[in-house]
Design an enzyme around this catalytic site. Structure first.
Site, PDB file in Angstrom:
ATOM      1  N   ASN A 261      19.136 -57.957  21.368  1.00  0.00           N
ATOM      2  CA  ASN A 261      19.678 -58.187  22.709  1.00  0.00           C
ATOM      3  C   ASN A 261      19.391 -57.063  23.681  1.00  0.00           C
ATOM      4  O   ASN A 261      19.184 -57.292  24.870  1.00  0.00           O
ATOM      5  CB  ASN A 261      21.197 -58.386  22.609  1.00  0.00           C
ATOM      6  N   ASP A 335      22.991 -58.310  15.646  1.00  0.00           N
ATOM      7  CA  ASP A 335      24.017 -57.818  16.550  1.00  0.00           C
ATOM      8  C   ASP A 335      24.050 -58.633  17.839  1.00  0.00           C
ATOM      9  O   ASP A 335      22.997 -58.987  18.383  1.00  0.00           O
ATOM     10  CB  ASP A 335      23.733 -56.351  16.875  1.00  0.00           C
ATOM     11  N   GLU A 364      26.246 -62.004  14.742  1.00  0.00           N
ATOM     12  CA  GLU A 364      27.549 -61.645  15.293  1.00  0.00           C
ATOM     13  C   GLU A 364      27.748 -62.468  16.563  1.00  0.00           C
ATOM     14  O   GLU A 364      27.128 -62.208  17.584  1.00  0.00           O
ATOM     15  CB  GLU A 364      27.594 -60.150  15.615  1.00  0.00           C
TER      16      GLU A 364
END
Length: 592
Positions: A261, A335, A364
């Site tokens: 990300n 993540d 996540e």
């Protein structure tokens, strides 16, 4: 519960009631798709039905879907499907009507990446795109990959151990650094984890999840400066290769923590994007006003977000993932996986499966169950934050009765498809440790772990939880700030460990591994009151009984014929009359 302990909170885009209401209003007013397709994970030869809701602010006269099959981003000149208007739906929250629109994408051959976007034309001739990002105004990019992929069997049956590398072990011949703050570097290394493999093997875990090991300026590593290297303070690429080999020799898989990300603002690609007006990497980031205004992770300027649907950025990140699979990694914990688009994850999973067919990916995603379920076919699963809340509410905070907890379990397990894993956990690096919120009561930890290890999905142990590791102070400070590093204290070794708790965890893991199909079998509630819970399990060949007493009084129950004790949080035996009495705050598992 002590006033010094923060009640659990969910971080992210839906952290508060106000944020949840704002999200629902945005969905209800605009053109909303939410990746709702059927089948959710298309196989070759299956047409795909699409649903879109035109909200109260979208007076749609037509809704169209634009798609590509060659991996390129769709445009308004791409092949188009015109959707059909369906029923009107009343929305009490917005006090108005929404309308459903439906259509179908044609069946495709195996290996096809279908990318699409959806737009509505309104009465006044405006074009409204589906699922527009509220921060950037960009239209969402949707996608799915046509394949027959399934969750690897090893992941379904895994017992996962989460290692925070900097806090686990510095290795023989090395002492911890003389750091004073948990935001500093304490000196844990990859070699330290390698040397601890006999301990982890004896614990019985089958999969190791390492916190980020890539070069980074921070102790946590969730802001990489290079996806192809190893942070020098943790070791070298060769150290990591040796770790992979040593873990594999003991039958353990290894997952790397991977951030797709965002990166560090010290990443060379971002530095070039900031300084060179013609750098190709400028398109890897979203600049609101170049060079200083850019989109970042929750507004943290040191973590610029990747424009991951840009081909260059996506290729770079995916190639790095393939590289580490080739070095020996078995997959990734991803993540903030709800940051990148479903289209990116469709590409990512296809590419990583091609590199290593039994590799695994779980994300996540601290969001709604609906959004988590939408990753079917894009990821192998998502971390079970929803279960986490309920486990801590019931076992640590006494906030809900057993009947409410049991009902949640039944509905939660029924909601998600069979080919989707929800790794469970009691605590992690971003929240207060379980023992801290339980006031140090190890009985509560044993009970919560007993429940966790008898549920269908793979359990995760956060380093040190198995030996009584807690923390020095609450993560919420007097000034109202939250400092997540409080849960990242040093792993105790030797005499500093709680030997009784460690022995309990070893027995728990052994029980879990001895009957992998039983925990995935049919679950039946036998009793659920305020503080008592009895549940039966069967996989068609063997049976099990889980008994939990959260109360301050003994609880007696009859043991079905043919069952014997597998584990108890305290010493316990079946009486001569075929009954068992659990003391206060205790539990047991019996199996055939």
């Amino acid at each position: 519960m002590s006033d010094d302990v923060t009640q659990d909170f969910i971080f992210g885009t839906l952290a508060t009631d106000d944020l949840r209401l704002a999200s629902l209003r945005a969905e209800g007013r605009g053109l909303y798709h939410g990746n709702r397709i059927s089948p959710a994970d298309p196989e070759p030869g299956q047409p795909v039905h699409v649903r879109v809701d035109a909200g109260t602010d979208v007076a749609a006269t037509a809704v169209s879907l634009f798609y590509t099959l060659d991996g390129e981003s769709p445009t308004t000149t791409s092949p188009r499907i015109d959707l059909t208007a369906g029923a009107s739906v009343w929305d009490t929250l917005l006090w108005g009507y929404r309308r459903e629109w439906h259509g179908a994408l044609p069946a495709q051959a195996e290996g096809t990446l279908v990318r699409y976007q959806i737009a509505a034309t309104t009465l006044d001739g405006e074009t409204v795109w589906a699922d527009v990002d509220q921060e950037t105004g960009e239209a969402a990019s949707f996608a799915y990959h046509v394949d027959r992929e399934r969750v690897p069997v090893w992941l379904r049956e895994a017992v996962i151990y989460h290692v925070f590398v900097d806090r686990f072990s510095p290795g023989s011949g090395h002492a911890w650094n003389t750091a004073t703050s948990l935001n500093e570097i304490w000196g844990g290394t990859i070699r330290g984890v390698t040397e601890a493999l006999p301990y982890l093997d004896e614990l019985g875990v089958t999969c190791l999840w390492l916190s980020p090991v890539f070069p980074s300026p921070t102790h946590h590593g969730y802001d990489p400066t290079d996806y192809f290297g190893v942070e020098p303070r943790l070791g070298t690429v060769e150290d990591l290769r040796e770790f992979f080999a040593a873990a594999h020799a003991r039958g353990m898989r290894v997952l790397l923590d991977f951030v797709a990300n965002h990166v560090s603002d010290e990443h060379p690609a971002f530095r070039r994007a900031m300084t060179d007006p013609v750098a190709t990497e400028r398109d890897w980031f979203t600049f609101i006003e170049w060079p200083r205004g850019y989109r970042s992770f929750f507004g943290v300027s040191s973590m610029p977000r990747l424009a991951i649907d840009h081909a260059g950025a996506a290729d770079y990140v995916i190639e790095a993932a393939r590289f580490w699979l080739e070095q020996g990694a078995d997959g990734f914990r991803l993540d903030y996986a709800n940051g990148p688009s479903h289209g990116f994850w469709s590409r990512f999973r296809a590419a990583t499966r091609a590199a290593k067919p039994d590799s695994a990916t779980f994300g996540e995603v601290v969001e709604t169950a609906e959004l988590q379920r939408s990753y079917l076919g894009r990821l192998d699963g998502t971390l079970d934050f929803l279960l986490l809340q309920q486990l801590r509410s019931f076992f640590a905070f006494d906030a809900i009765p057993a009947s409410t907890f049991d009902a949640f379990l039944a509905w939660h397990l029924d909601y998600f498809p069979a080919d989707f894993v929800l790794p469970s956990f009691l605590d992690n690096h971003d929240m207060n440790r379980f023992l801290w919120v339980a006031g140090g009561d190890r009985r509560r930890l044993k009970l919560a772990a007993l429940c966790q290890f008898t549920l269908p999905h793979p359990p995760i142990i956060y380093y040190g939880t198995e030996v009584g590791l807690s923390q020095r102070r609450d993560l919420t400070y007097p000034d109202g700030s939250r400092r997540l590093e409080e849960s990242r204290t040093l792993m105790p070794w030797g005499a500093a460990q709680d030997g009784d708790l460690l022995a309990y965890y070893r027995t728990l893991v052994a029980m879990r591994r001895a009957r992998p199909t039983l925990w995935q079998g049919e679950r039946t509630t036998l009793a659920a009151d305020r503080d008592y819970l009895l549940a039966g399990l069967t996989d068609g060949r063997s049976r099990g009984l889980i008994a939990i007493n959260r109360s301050s009084s003994p609880y007696r129950f009859d043991v079905p014929v043919g069952l014997s004790l597998a584990i108890a949080t305290e010493s316990r035996d079946v009486g001569a009359d075929g009954s068992m009495t659990l003391s206060a705050m205790s539990g047991a598992v019996l199996v055939s």
